[in-house]
Design a protein around this motif. Structure first.
Motif, PDB file in Angstrom:
ATOM      1  N   UNK A  67       0.833  -1.203   0.000  1.00  0.00           N
ATOM      2  CA  UNK A  67       0.000   0.000   0.000  1.00  0.00           C
ATOM      3  C   UNK A  67       0.871   1.259   0.000  1.00  0.00           C
ATOM      4  N   UNK A  68       1.927   1.237   0.755  1.00  0.00           N
ATOM      5  CA  UNK A  68       2.808   2.415   0.824  1.00  0.00           C
ATOM      6  C   UNK A  68       3.594   2.580  -0.479  1.00  0.00           C
ATOM      7  N   UNK A  69       4.131   1.474  -0.976  1.00  0.00           N
ATOM      8  CA  UNK A  69       4.888   1.535  -2.237  1.00  0.00           C
ATOM      9  C   UNK A  69       3.995   2.026  -3.371  1.00  0.00           C
ATOM     10  N   UNK A  70       2.773   1.514  -3.418  1.00  0.00           N
ATOM     11  CA  UNK A  70       1.828   1.913  -4.461  1.00  0.00           C
ATOM     12  C   UNK A  70       1.493   3.389  -4.351  1.00  0.00           C
ATOM     13  N   UNK A  71       1.398   3.911  -3.142  1.00  0.00           N
ATOM     14  CA  UNK A  71       1.102   5.340  -2.978  1.00  0.00           C
ATOM     15  C   UNK A  71       2.197   6.192  -3.618  1.00  0.00           C
ATOM     16  N   UNK A  72       3.438   5.762  -3.501  1.00  0.00           N
ATOM     17  CA  UNK A  72       4.548   6.486  -4.123  1.00  0.00           C
ATOM     18  C   UNK A  72       4.432   6.433  -5.644  1.00  0.00           C
ATOM     19  N   UNK A  73       4.118   5.243  -6.168  1.00  0.00           N
ATOM     20  CA  UNK A  73       3.993   5.073  -7.620  1.00  0.00           C
ATOM     21  C   UNK A  73       2.826   5.886  -8.177  1.00  0.00           C
ATOM     22  N   UNK A  74       1.700   5.839  -7.479  1.00  0.00           N
ATOM     23  CA  UNK A  74       0.532   6.584  -7.944  1.00  0.00           C
ATOM     24  C   UNK A  74       0.794   8.084  -7.910  1.00  0.00           C
ATOM     25  N   UNK A  75       1.443   8.550  -6.846  1.00  0.00           N
ATOM     26  CA  UNK A  75       1.768   9.977  -6.744  1.00  0.00           C
ATOM     27  C   UNK A  75       2.633  10.422  -7.917  1.00  0.00           C
ATOM     28  N   UNK A  76       3.562   9.569  -8.323  1.00  0.00           N
ATOM     29  CA  UNK A  76       4.421   9.888  -9.470  1.00  0.00           C
ATOM     30  C   UNK A  76       3.595  10.004 -10.749  1.00  0.00           C
ATOM     31  N   UNK A  77       2.655   9.082 -10.953  1.00  0.00           N
ATOM     32  CA  UNK A  77       1.782   9.149 -12.139  1.00  0.00           C
ATOM     33  C   UNK A  77       0.926  10.410 -12.117  1.00  0.00           C
ATOM     34  N   UNK A  78       0.415  10.760 -10.943  1.00  0.00           N
ATOM     35  CA  UNK A  78      -0.433  11.954 -10.831  1.00  0.00           C
ATOM     36  C   UNK A  78       0.374  13.227 -11.105  1.00  0.00           C
ATOM     37  N   UNK A  79       1.606  13.242 -10.660  1.00  0.00           N
ATOM     38  CA  UNK A  79       2.458  14.412 -10.921  1.00  0.00           C
ATOM     39  C   UNK A  79       2.700  14.566 -12.414  1.00  0.00           C
ATOM     40  N   UNK A  80       2.862  13.446 -13.118  1.00  0.00           N
ATOM     41  CA  UNK A  80       3.060  13.495 -14.566  1.00  0.00           C
ATOM     42  C   UNK A  80       1.780  13.979 -15.263  1.00  0.00           C
ATOM     43  N   UNK A  81       0.613  13.534 -14.775  1.00  0.00           N
ATOM     44  CA  UNK A  81      -0.651  13.984 -15.361  1.00  0.00           C
ATOM     45  C   UNK A  81      -0.785  15.494 -15.206  1.00  0.00           C
ATOM     46  N   UNK A  82      -0.411  16.000 -14.042  1.00  0.00           N
ATOM     47  CA  UNK A  82      -0.431  17.450 -13.831  1.00  0.00           C
ATOM     48  C   UNK A  82       0.520  18.150 -14.794  1.00  0.00           C
ATOM     49  N   UNK A  83       1.653  17.534 -15.058  1.00  0.00           N
ATOM     50  CA  UNK A  83       2.610  18.093 -16.030  1.00  0.00           C
ATOM     51  C   UNK A  83       1.993  18.155 -17.428  1.00  0.00           C
ATOM     52  N   UNK A  84       1.245  17.117 -17.796  1.00  0.00           N
ATOM     53  CA  UNK A  84       0.600  17.120 -19.116  1.00  0.00           C
ATOM     54  C   UNK A  84      -0.424  18.249 -19.217  1.00  0.00           C
ATOM     55  N   UNK A  85      -1.136  18.508 -18.121  1.00  0.00           N
ATOM     56  CA  UNK A  85      -2.071  19.642 -18.112  1.00  0.00           C
ATOM     57  C   UNK A  85      -1.313  20.949 -18.326  1.00  0.00           C
ATOM     58  N   UNK A  86      -0.175  21.082 -17.665  1.00  0.00           N
ATOM     59  CA  UNK A  86       0.656  22.280 -17.844  1.00  0.00           C
ATOM     60  C   UNK A  86       1.113  22.399 -19.300  1.00  0.00           C
TER      61      UNK A  86
END
Length: 219
Positions: A81-100
């Protein structure tokens, strides 16, 4: 408070931070697409400026998760659960970058009238936004059926992505003098397709969290 109870509270806090980052990424995509549709350069600039909020929260989640591992030394599904939270956060940060990046392309297009209606791009965004909301729910509820549904929707985005490329290439043959706008629209098309790919990654992370095995849901 018992040790297990404190750990559960910290896991919940970590999840809450991810929920907040999902909302930020989804809102950034929404505003970026609104800016594109309305030629709103000021709104596009706001999307770019607000990207720092997503970056800071991503780093906060990363630090919090690592500290949690160091303090609690979790095993099995708790560790996943903790490892996945790190991975998901990374994907979400990239999605925010695509919006930018969509916002940047919008600024480059400026007030120039769109050569073609952005109907397919808007549909790609709607599917992508729906995928993101469902991916969050699948993560929160550890729902593998919903995670699989999210991954399946990526095929629709991929199909639209190909259609937009064909449209824009045909348009370039007719109106090559508008090459700059066509290039920016190609970029936006790619950013939306990549955002959907990262949401599919989130669905795959849910499978890993629950099953303890890695699955390629894009096969």
């Amino acid at each position: 408070m018992p040790v297990r109870g404190k750990f559960e509270d910290e896991l919940k806090e970590l999840q809450d931070k991810l929920v907040k980052l999902v909302a930020i990424a989804d809102n950034a995509l929404d505003l970026a697409m609104k800016a594109l549709e309305t030629h709103d350069v000021d709104l596009a600039l706001k999307v770019m400026e607000d990207d720092t909020v997503a970056n800071m929260l991503y780093e906060e989640i990363d630090d919090f998760a690592i500290l949690l591992i160091a303090k609690q030394q979790p095993v099995a599904i708790d560790l996943r659960r903790i490892i996945v939270s790190i991975k998901i956060a990374s994907d979400l940060e990239r999605i925010s970058d695509f919006a930018k990046n969509i916002a940047k392309s919008t600024i480059r297009i400026g007030q120039e009238e769109h050569l073609k209606e952005i109907i397919r791009l808007k549909k790609m965004y709607r599917i992508t936004s729906s995928m993101l909301k469902d991916a969050l729910k699948a993560y929160q509820e550890e729902d593998l059926g919903l995670a699989k549904k999210v991954a399946d929707l990526d095929n629709e985005v991929d199909s639209l992505y190909g259609e937009v490329i064909k449209d824009l290439f045909a348009l370039n043959n007719e109106k090559s003098e508008n090459y700059d706008q066509i290039v920016q629209m190609l970029f936006i098309n790619r950013y939306l397709e990549r955002a959907a790919d990262h949401i599919t990654n989130i669905a795959e992370h849910v499978f890993y969290m629950v099953k303890g095995k890695h699955y390629d849901l894009n096969e």
